[in-house]
Design a protein around this motif. Structure first.
Motif, PDB file in Angstrom:
ATOM      1  N   ILE A  95     101.391  45.476 115.818  1.00 54.04           N
ATOM      2  CA  ILE A  95     100.603  46.339 114.940  1.00 54.04           C
ATOM      3  C   ILE A  95     100.643  45.768 113.524  1.00 54.04           C
ATOM      4  O   ILE A  95     101.706  45.576 112.943  1.00 54.04           O
ATOM      5  CB  ILE A  95     101.137  47.784 114.953  1.00 54.04           C
ATOM      6  N   ILE A  96      99.448  45.473 113.011  1.00 53.12           N
ATOM      7  CA  ILE A  96      99.282  44.862 111.692  1.00 53.12           C
ATOM      8  C   ILE A  96      98.449  45.794 110.828  1.00 53.12           C
ATOM      9  O   ILE A  96      97.535  46.462 111.315  1.00 53.12           O
ATOM     10  CB  ILE A  96      98.571  43.491 111.795  1.00 53.12           C
ATOM     11  N   TYR A  97      98.734  45.831 109.530  1.00 49.49           N
ATOM     12  CA  TYR A  97      97.957  46.675 108.614  1.00 49.49           C
ATOM     13  C   TYR A  97      97.660  45.921 107.322  1.00 49.49           C
ATOM     14  O   TYR A  97      98.471  45.125 106.840  1.00 49.49           O
ATOM     15  CB  TYR A  97      98.710  47.958 108.256  1.00 49.49           C
ATOM     16  N   SER A  98      96.474  46.168 106.791  1.00 46.46           N
ATOM     17  CA  SER A  98      96.133  45.660 105.457  1.00 46.46           C
ATOM     18  C   SER A  98      95.317  46.711 104.728  1.00 46.46           C
ATOM     19  O   SER A  98      94.421  47.327 105.304  1.00 46.46           O
ATOM     20  CB  SER A  98      95.327  44.363 105.540  1.00 46.46           C
ATOM     21  N   LEU A 130     106.928  48.928 106.677  1.00 44.49           N
ATOM     22  CA  LEU A 130     106.169  47.712 106.935  1.00 44.49           C
ATOM     23  C   LEU A 130     106.875  46.513 106.316  1.00 44.49           C
ATOM     24  O   LEU A 130     107.515  46.626 105.273  1.00 44.49           O
ATOM     25  CB  LEU A 130     104.758  47.817 106.354  1.00 44.49           C
ATOM     26  N   THR A 131     106.746  45.380 106.961  1.00 42.18           N
ATOM     27  CA  THR A 131     107.276  44.135 106.423  1.00 42.18           C
ATOM     28  C   THR A 131     106.137  43.135 106.260  1.00 42.18           C
ATOM     29  O   THR A 131     105.085  43.272 106.886  1.00 42.18           O
ATOM     30  CB  THR A 131     108.352  43.548 107.354  1.00 42.18           C
ATOM     31  N   ALA A 132     106.356  42.126 105.412  1.00 43.31           N
ATOM     32  CA  ALA A 132     105.319  41.120 105.179  1.00 43.31           C
ATOM     33  C   ALA A 132     105.071  40.316 106.445  1.00 43.31           C
ATOM     34  O   ALA A 132     106.005  39.955 107.169  1.00 43.31           O
ATOM     35  CB  ALA A 132     105.732  40.205 104.032  1.00 43.31           C
ATOM     36  N   HIS A 133     103.810  40.019 106.710  1.00 41.25           N
ATOM     37  CA  HIS A 133     103.415  39.213 107.862  1.00 41.25           C
ATOM     38  C   HIS A 133     102.836  37.890 107.364  1.00 41.25           C
ATOM     39  O   HIS A 133     102.215  37.839 106.302  1.00 41.25           O
ATOM     40  CB  HIS A 133     102.379  39.965 108.692  1.00 41.25           C
ATOM     41  N   GLU A 134     103.032  36.812 108.120  1.00 39.19           N
ATOM     42  CA  GLU A 134     102.620  35.485 107.673  1.00 39.19           C
ATOM     43  C   GLU A 134     101.123  35.362 107.448  1.00 39.19           C
ATOM     44  O   GLU A 134     100.667  34.471 106.740  1.00 39.19           O
ATOM     45  CB  GLU A 134     103.067  34.434 108.695  1.00 39.19           C
ATOM     46  N   SER A 135     100.336  36.258 108.016  1.00 37.31           N
ATOM     47  CA  SER A 135      98.889  36.218 107.832  1.00 37.31           C
ATOM     48  C   SER A 135      98.466  36.644 106.439  1.00 37.31           C
ATOM     49  O   SER A 135      97.359  36.364 106.005  1.00 37.31           O
ATOM     50  CB  SER A 135      98.217  37.148 108.846  1.00 37.31           C
ATOM     51  N   GLY A 136      99.346  37.351 105.724  1.00 38.44           N
ATOM     52  CA  GLY A 136      98.986  37.941 104.446  1.00 38.44           C
ATOM     53  C   GLY A 136      98.925  39.445 104.525  1.00 38.44           C
ATOM     54  O   GLY A 136      98.949  40.137 103.505  1.00 38.44           O
ATOM     55  N   SER A 138     100.445  43.150 106.534  1.00 36.03           N
ATOM     56  CA  SER A 138     101.770  43.734 106.774  1.00 36.03           C
ATOM     57  C   SER A 138     101.935  44.023 108.252  1.00 36.03           C
ATOM     58  O   SER A 138     100.961  44.246 108.973  1.00 36.03           O
ATOM     59  CB  SER A 138     101.922  45.035 105.976  1.00 36.03           C
ATOM     60  N   GLN A 139     103.186  44.047 108.716  1.00 33.69           N
ATOM     61  CA  GLN A 139     103.450  44.245 110.131  1.00 33.69           C
ATOM     62  C   GLN A 139     104.444  45.370 110.344  1.00 33.69           C
ATOM     63  O   GLN A 139     105.414  45.533 109.600  1.00 33.69           O
ATOM     64  CB  GLN A 139     103.999  42.958 110.754  1.00 33.69           C
ATOM     65  N   LEU A 140     104.167  46.172 111.384  1.00 37.43           N
ATOM     66  CA  LEU A 140     105.110  47.205 111.793  1.00 37.43           C
ATOM     67  C   LEU A 140     106.244  46.549 112.579  1.00 37.43           C
ATOM     68  O   LEU A 140     106.000  45.635 113.375  1.00 37.43           O
ATOM     69  CB  LEU A 140     104.390  48.233 112.669  1.00 37.43           C
ATOM     70  N   ARG A 141     107.445  46.993 112.347  1.00 42.93           N
ATOM     71  CA  ARG A 141     108.580  46.426 113.076  1.00 42.93           C
ATOM     72  C   ARG A 141     108.447  46.696 114.571  1.00 42.93           C
ATOM     73  O   ARG A 141     108.028  47.782 114.978  1.00 42.93           O
ATOM     74  CB  ARG A 141     109.887  47.017 112.548  1.00 42.93           C
ATOM     75  N   GLY A 142     108.801  45.702 115.376  1.00 39.76           N
ATOM     76  CA  GLY A 142     108.651  45.825 116.818  1.00 39.76           C
ATOM     77  C   GLY A 142     109.370  47.028 117.400  1.00 39.76           C
ATOM     78  O   GLY A 142     108.881  47.669 118.334  1.00 39.76           O
ATOM     79  N   ALA A 143     110.543  47.354 116.824  1.00 41.76           N
ATOM     80  CA  ALA A 143     111.323  48.476 117.343  1.00 41.76           C
ATOM     81  C   ALA A 143     110.635  49.816 117.110  1.00 41.76           C
ATOM     82  O   ALA A 143     110.997  50.822 117.738  1.00 41.76           O
ATOM     83  CB  ALA A 143     112.703  48.479 116.681  1.00 41.76           C
ATOM     84  N   ASP A 144     109.639  49.850 116.220  1.00 45.53           N
ATOM     85  CA  ASP A 144     108.973  51.111 115.875  1.00 45.53           C
ATOM     86  C   ASP A 144     107.625  51.291 116.574  1.00 45.53           C
ATOM     87  O   ASP A 144     106.962  52.322 116.388  1.00 45.53           O
ATOM     88  CB  ASP A 144     108.738  51.188 114.363  1.00 45.53           C
ATOM     89  N   VAL A 145     107.213  50.313 117.360  1.00 45.91           N
ATOM     90  CA  VAL A 145     105.869  50.353 117.939  1.00 45.91           C
ATOM     91  C   VAL A 145     105.681  51.552 118.869  1.00 45.91           C
ATOM     92  O   VAL A 145     104.680  52.276 118.777  1.00 45.91           O
ATOM     93  CB  VAL A 145     105.567  49.037 118.684  1.00 45.91           C
TER      94      VAL A 145
END
Length: 384
Positions: A95-98, A130-136, A138-145
């Protein structure tokens, strides 16, 4: 974008997606995939290997869909939420967000998402880091999906705040979120299994089919003919007959290019017309001094206009890699449309890559969903 690549307001009289060829190229069974489909404020797109992406399309969408959450200021930006899920029993969603118009812009990507209900208040267990994602983005932590999906099924929207701030800086609608996930589960064979998130059942995870293997294509390079090569009369005659706009775009046919495909075959690319932000070329295959036939490229959709099947938009040709690429813009800024690559395998130009975004929502091509993915083998030296 490494983990996720991620109507139309055309100002040219050319289709966004070119019709399926009746000759010249085929689509293998492994390339069969579902057509993109919208579910209210969400769009689902699944690839030939059944990797599916659901994207909120409420941000700046020309269709005007999406409802602003209660309590969110009218000048608050709309954001984008991606849910990407590979096929297979053990796959887990990413899960990615911008919240930015250009999702790859550099900014503080750490922050929080809150899932809110109709009253605009966060739902129980509905706050996520959210944590920074290499795409630019933000990414949800896998444990929270799993928790995110469980809460989001009852939510109306998500709101984003950067860092430790509680000020809402962007939001995305959850209207259609459940229907989008349900469609993905059905296509991937998760429905009724413990590997589902919406239509969960008691069937074992192992009942979910494995992901199909990506098609494998051996690329073959070809060579470009010298600019001093005389364009055959049958090519220039075809240009005159079928490219009414070519004299304005390409006076005298100076932009015509020829490519030696080997075994007596020459591919001719003829600049044929242009609009405000799209230019298209027609392709013809010459097999002897008197025979010139349209080279028909394929797309996943059924044929719509066979007359344009040999056209590509905004073309880039790389003989060394054996590839022809095209990019059809849905509007000038290039935030919707399709981009595809065809690879020469010695017999056909095979459709080896396709990304597509139907909704003009501000997302740039790096974030468009993948529809065709192929395992490429580096070009081998062509034998003439």
């Amino acid at each position: 974008m490494a983990d996720m690549p991620l109507h139309m307001n055309l100002s040219v009289a050319k289709p966004l997606l070119l019709p399926l060829a009746l000759a010249g190229l085929f689509i293998t069974p492994a390339q069969a995939q579902s057509l993109p489909k919208d579910y209210r404020d969400w769009s689902v797109n699944c690839s030939n290997i059944k990797t599916c992406t659901a994207i909120s399309i409420s941000g700046l969408n020309e269709m005007g869909i999406g409802t602003r959450p209660r309590g969110v200021a009218v000048d608050t930006e709309m954001g984008w939420l991606w849910v990407e899920l590979e096929a297979g029993p053990s796959a887990k969603p990413k899960i990615i967000y911008s919240g930015l118009y250009d999702a790859s812009q550099t900014s503080n990507k750490e922050g929080s998402l809150r899932i809110v209900g109709r009253d605009g208040r966060p739902l129980a267990n509905g706050v996520f880091v959210l944590t920074a994602h290499e795409s630019g983005a933000s990414q949800l932590r896998g444990a929270d999906v799993d928790r995110f999906i469980a809460v989001a099924k009852s939510g109306q929207a998500i709101v984003y705040s950067s860092g430790t701030s509680r000020t809402v800086q962007s939001f995305a609608s959850l209207s259609g979120f459940v229907a989008a996930l349900r469609a993905i589960e059905a296509l991937q064979g998760r429905t009724g299994t413990v590997a589902a998130w919406v239509d969960v059942g008691k069937l074992a995870r192992e009942r979910v089919p494995p992901a199909p293997a990506a098609p494998r294509v051996n690329a073959l390079g070809f060579t470009k003919l010298s600019s001093r090569t005389t364009v055959p009369k049958l090519v220039s005659d075809r240009r005159k007959a079928e490219c009414d706009d070519s004299d304005r775009l390409d006076p005298g046919g100076q932009g015509i290019e020829g490519f030696n495909l080997g075994k007596g075959r020459t591919l001719w690319a003829i600049p044929c017309g242009a609009g405000a932000y799209n230019m298209w070329s027609k392709f013809y295959l010459q097999t002897n001094s008197t025979k010139l036939e349209p080279y028909r490229f394929s797309t996943p959709e059924p044929a719509a206009d066979e007359e344009d099947a040999n056209s590509l938009v905004n073309v880039s040709i790389e003989p060394e890699t054996g590839q022809i690429s095209a990019f059809s813009k849905g509007r000038g800024i290039g935030d919707c449309g399709s981009a595809e690559t065809y690879t020469w395998d010695g017999t056909n130009f095979v459709l080896t890559s396709l990304i597509e975004m139907n909704a003009c929502s501000g997302l740039m091509p790096d974030f468009w969903p993948v529809r065709i993915k192929t395992e490429m083998v580096a070009p081998i030296k062509s034998k003439r």
